[in-house]
Design a protein around this motif. Structure first.
Motif, mmCIF file in Angstrom:
data_model
loop_
_atom_site.group_PDB
_atom_site.id
_atom_site.type_symbol
_atom_site.label_atom_id
_atom_site.label_comp_id
_atom_site.label_asym_id
_atom_site.label_seq_id
_atom_site.Cartn_x
_atom_site.Cartn_y
_atom_site.Cartn_z
ATOM 1 N N LYS A 136 0.816 -1.215 0.000
ATOM 2 C CA LYS A 136 0.000 0.000 0.000
ATOM 3 C C LYS A 136 0.850 1.265 0.000
ATOM 4 N N PRO A 137 1.965 1.324 0.761
ATOM 5 C CA PRO A 137 2.801 2.536 0.657
ATOM 6 C C PRO A 137 3.331 2.777 -0.742
ATOM 7 N N VAL A 138 3.623 1.704 -1.471
ATOM 8 C CA VAL A 138 4.118 1.859 -2.839
ATOM 9 C C VAL A 138 3.020 2.420 -3.741
ATOM 10 N N ILE A 139 1.831 1.861 -3.626
ATOM 11 C CA ILE A 139 0.710 2.351 -4.430
ATOM 12 C C ILE A 139 0.385 3.794 -4.072
ATOM 13 N N ARG A 140 0.448 4.105 -2.776
ATOM 14 C CA ARG A 140 0.161 5.469 -2.338
ATOM 15 C C ARG A 140 1.180 6.444 -2.912
ATOM 16 N N TYR A 141 2.441 6.042 -2.975
ATOM 17 C CA TYR A 141 3.468 6.922 -3.532
ATOM 18 C C TYR A 141 3.217 7.166 -5.023
ATOM 19 N N ILE A 142 2.882 6.124 -5.753
ATOM 20 C CA ILE A 142 2.610 6.279 -7.192
ATOM 21 C C ILE A 142 1.420 7.205 -7.414
ATOM 22 N N ASP A 143 0.346 7.000 -6.641
ATOM 23 C CA ASP A 143 -0.836 7.851 -6.777
ATOM 24 C C ASP A 143 -0.537 9.293 -6.377
ATOM 25 N N ASP A 144 0.284 9.475 -5.368
ATOM 26 C CA ASP A 144 0.629 10.837 -4.945
ATOM 27 C C ASP A 144 1.344 11.600 -6.052
ATOM 28 N N GLN A 145 2.198 10.921 -6.787
ATOM 29 C CA GLN A 145 2.902 11.596 -7.887
ATOM 30 C C GLN A 145 1.946 11.927 -9.022
ATOM 31 N N PHE A 146 0.978 11.054 -9.291
ATOM 32 C CA PHE A 146 -0.062 11.376 -10.272
ATOM 33 C C PHE A 146 -0.884 12.571 -9.812
ATOM 34 N N GLU A 147 -1.243 12.586 -8.531
ATOM 35 C CA GLU A 147 -2.046 13.683 -7.988
ATOM 36 C C GLU A 147 -1.298 15.000 -8.071
ATOM 37 N N ARG A 148 -0.015 14.966 -7.739
ATOM 38 C CA ARG A 148 0.787 16.188 -7.815
ATOM 39 C C ARG A 148 0.867 16.705 -9.241
ATOM 40 N N TYR A 149 1.075 15.801 -10.193
ATOM 41 C CA TYR A 149 1.161 16.225 -11.586
ATOM 42 C C TYR A 149 -0.191 16.764 -12.068
ATOM 43 N N LEU A 150 -1.287 16.133 -11.643
ATOM 44 C CA LEU A 150 -2.614 16.605 -12.030
ATOM 45 C C LEU A 150 -2.888 17.990 -11.468
ATOM 46 N N ASN A 151 -2.488 18.238 -10.232
ATOM 47 C CA ASN A 151 -2.687 19.554 -9.633
ATOM 48 C C ASN A 151 -1.872 20.620 -10.351
ATOM 49 N N ASP A 152 -0.599 20.308 -10.640
ATOM 50 C CA ASP A 152 0.248 21.271 -11.343
ATOM 51 C C ASP A 152 -0.269 21.533 -12.757
ATOM 52 N N GLU A 153 -0.778 20.492 -13.397
ATOM 53 C CA GLU A 153 -1.290 20.634 -14.757
ATOM 54 C C GLU A 153 -2.562 21.476 -14.786
ATOM 55 N N SER A 154 -3.308 21.477 -13.690
ATOM 56 C CA SER A 154 -4.542 22.253 -13.615
ATOM 57 C C SER A 154 -4.326 23.644 -13.042
ATOM 58 N N GLY A 155 -3.094 23.976 -12.680
ATOM 59 C CA GLY A 155 -2.807 25.271 -12.083
ATOM 60 C C GLY A 155 -2.610 26.364 -13.113
ATOM 61 N N LEU A 156 -2.279 27.552 -12.602
ATOM 62 C CA LEU A 156 -2.083 28.700 -13.478
ATOM 63 C C LEU A 156 -0.750 28.638 -14.214
ATOM 64 N N ASN A 157 0.290 28.228 -13.505
ATOM 65 C CA ASN A 157 1.625 28.183 -14.106
ATOM 66 C C ASN A 157 1.943 26.749 -14.516
ATOM 67 N N ARG A 158 1.777 26.444 -15.793
ATOM 68 C CA ARG A 158 1.997 25.084 -16.293
ATOM 69 C C ARG A 158 3.228 24.978 -17.185
ATOM 70 N N ARG A 159 4.053 26.009 -17.181
ATOM 71 C CA ARG A 159 5.203 26.017 -18.084
ATOM 72 C C ARG A 159 6.372 25.224 -17.525
ATOM 73 N N HIS A 160 6.493 25.160 -16.211
ATOM 74 C CA HIS A 160 7.645 24.498 -15.600
ATOM 75 C C HIS A 160 7.157 23.459 -14.594
ATOM 76 N N ILE A 161 6.503 22.413 -15.102
ATOM 77 C CA ILE A 161 6.003 21.341 -14.254
ATOM 78 C C ILE A 161 7.089 20.285 -14.099
ATOM 79 N N VAL A 162 7.396 19.941 -12.861
ATOM 80 C CA VAL A 162 8.381 18.890 -12.586
ATOM 81 C C VAL A 162 7.662 17.546 -12.632
ATOM 82 N N ASP A 163 8.122 16.658 -13.482
ATOM 83 C CA ASP A 163 7.479 15.365 -13.667
ATOM 84 C C ASP A 163 8.134 14.344 -12.748
ATOM 85 N N ASN A 164 7.476 14.056 -11.622
ATOM 86 C CA ASN A 164 7.961 13.052 -10.683
ATOM 87 C C ASN A 164 7.180 11.748 -10.772
ATOM 88 N N ARG A 165 6.378 11.588 -11.807
ATOM 89 C CA ARG A 165 5.623 10.345 -11.955
ATOM 90 C C ARG A 165 6.585 9.165 -12.161
#
Length: 390
Positions: A136-165
């Motif tokens: 479960k910690p492994v799955i949670r880490y993978i989902d957290d990186q997806f969530e972070r990328y989704l939040n950054d992609e939906s934000g105002l500044n999308r030019r410099h998104i760090v891809d940690n997926r």
């Protein structure tokens, strides 16, 4: 007014233009200088003005009929090299310690190409007596990186998104067993739709070549029987050269990769190699005859771009679609900033304020419409209920 104005242009020192009554000192001219003489009753004056050389004509270096869009790949290449690349690799294996997530990032540069490589280690996986929820910690880490990328992609500044997926997951299999254990099956079935799984047989030097071949065949059969989806190496195009086709064929046949790990440098016949020394000989990590380490590394480097594309187009899109379907979209913009965290700029603060004002205005309009509808009395006429405006 009796003034005589004469203009004499000189292109170089060899010109023999007549300067009239000008003294010899005045006749000395500099190449590329335009001399102007003004003569009047009070005397005469000569001054110069530098001339700029004409711009050279633009010359198209290509052949007639060539437009130039064939150079677009070169433009993409230059832009990609300047920007650099990002890749995240997860390693899942059993080590005698508590379960935790350890991520390390390193900047690598090779021939001017920069790579930001993040290695996510999961030591202690499967160590507990009850390993039901150990992944479960492994799955949670993978989902957290997806969530972070989704939040950054939906934000105002999308030019410099760090891809940690997580783009790839090396899942190590114990060679002492007779194939996949129930924990191996449970983990891979839980994450195969979230990350590219690459099965790896650890400590392959404990097996003979025939045993390695038999274990690989059994693992692949189990993967197919349990419906586990591992990373499929892409097929070669028909226009690829034969050497590349042969390399791809050997990489596909090597799955799951049987590897040997070692940190020691050993001298063998005058050569320094990385490997393990035994009474019967030396196992070289980077020798294709001894293990598949070189093949595993080649697969990762050769198909790194494809691993990123599969992560983006398949795993991330599945997560994003599931998140939107359940109504769990990204949080409001004002609660999220790009990574690393920074102060919200005045422009962003103004946009957030205007969005809030628009939302409040829409709410007020909705309340006014509801009040108007409530104030319309119902009147019964001929068995029908009708309403009229006040």
């Amino acid at each position: 007014m009796d003034n005589a104005i004469s203009t004499i242009a000189s292109a170089n020192n060899n010109d023999d233009d007549d300067l009239g009554s000008a003294s010899p000192k005045e006749e000395k001219r500099t190449p590329g200088r335009k001399l102007i003489r003004i003569t009047s009753k009070s005397g005469e004056m000569t001054f110069g003005k530098l001339l700029t050389s004409p711009l050279p004509m633009f010359v198209n270096p290509e052949q007639p009929g060539y437009v130039g869009f064939a150079n677009l790949p070169n433009q993409v290449h230059r832009k990609s090299v300047k920007k650099g690349f990002e890749f995240t690799l997860m390693v899942v294996e059993k080590i005698q310690q508590t379960v935790k997530i350890d991520a390390s990032t390193v900047e690598i540069e090779e021939r001017g190409v920069k790579l930001r490589l993040t290695v996510v280690d999961t030591p202690g996986f499967g160590d507990s007596l009850n390993s039901t929820d150990c992944f479960k910690p492994v799955i949670r880490y993978i989902d957290d990186q997806f969530e972070r990328y989704l939040n950054d992609e939906s934000g105002l500044n999308r030019r410099h998104i760090v891809d940690n997926r997580v783009h790839s997951c090396f899942y190590f299999i114990n060679p002492s067993g007779h194939g996949l254990k129930p924990l191996d099956v449970a983990f891979m079935r839980a994450v195969h739709h979230k990350v590219n799984i690459v099965p790896v047989i650890a400590k392959a030097d404990t097996l003979t070549k025939q045993e390695v071949t038999n274990l690989k065949r059994r693992i692949l059969d189990q993967i197919e029987d349990y419906g586990i989806k591992i990373y499929p190496l892409p097929d070669c195009d028909s226009d690829e050269d034969e050497d590349y086709k042969e390399q791809c064929r050997q990489l596909k046949n090597a799955v799951p990769f049987a590897v040997v790990g070692a940190n020691a440098i050993i001298e063998v016949k005058g050569r320094k190699v990385r490997g393990r020394m035994y009474p019967w000989g030396v196992v070289e990590v980077e020798n294709p005859e001894h293990c598949d380490f070189i093949k595993l590394r080649t697969m990762l480097i050769t198909h790194m771009q494809d691993l990123q594309e599969v992560t983006q187009e398949t795993h991330y899109e599945n997560y994003r679609a599931e998140k939107l379907a359940t109504g769990g979209g990204a949080p409001p913009v004002k609660q999220r900033t790009s990574q690393p965290e920074r102060e919200i700029s005045d422009r962003e603060r103004e946009l957030i304020q205007k969005e809030e004002e628009l939302r409040q205005m829409q709410e007020r309009l909705a309340r006014m419409q509801a009040e108007i509808e409530a104030r319309k009395p119902a009147v019964q006429q001929n068995g029908e209920i009708k309403s009229h405006d006040l």
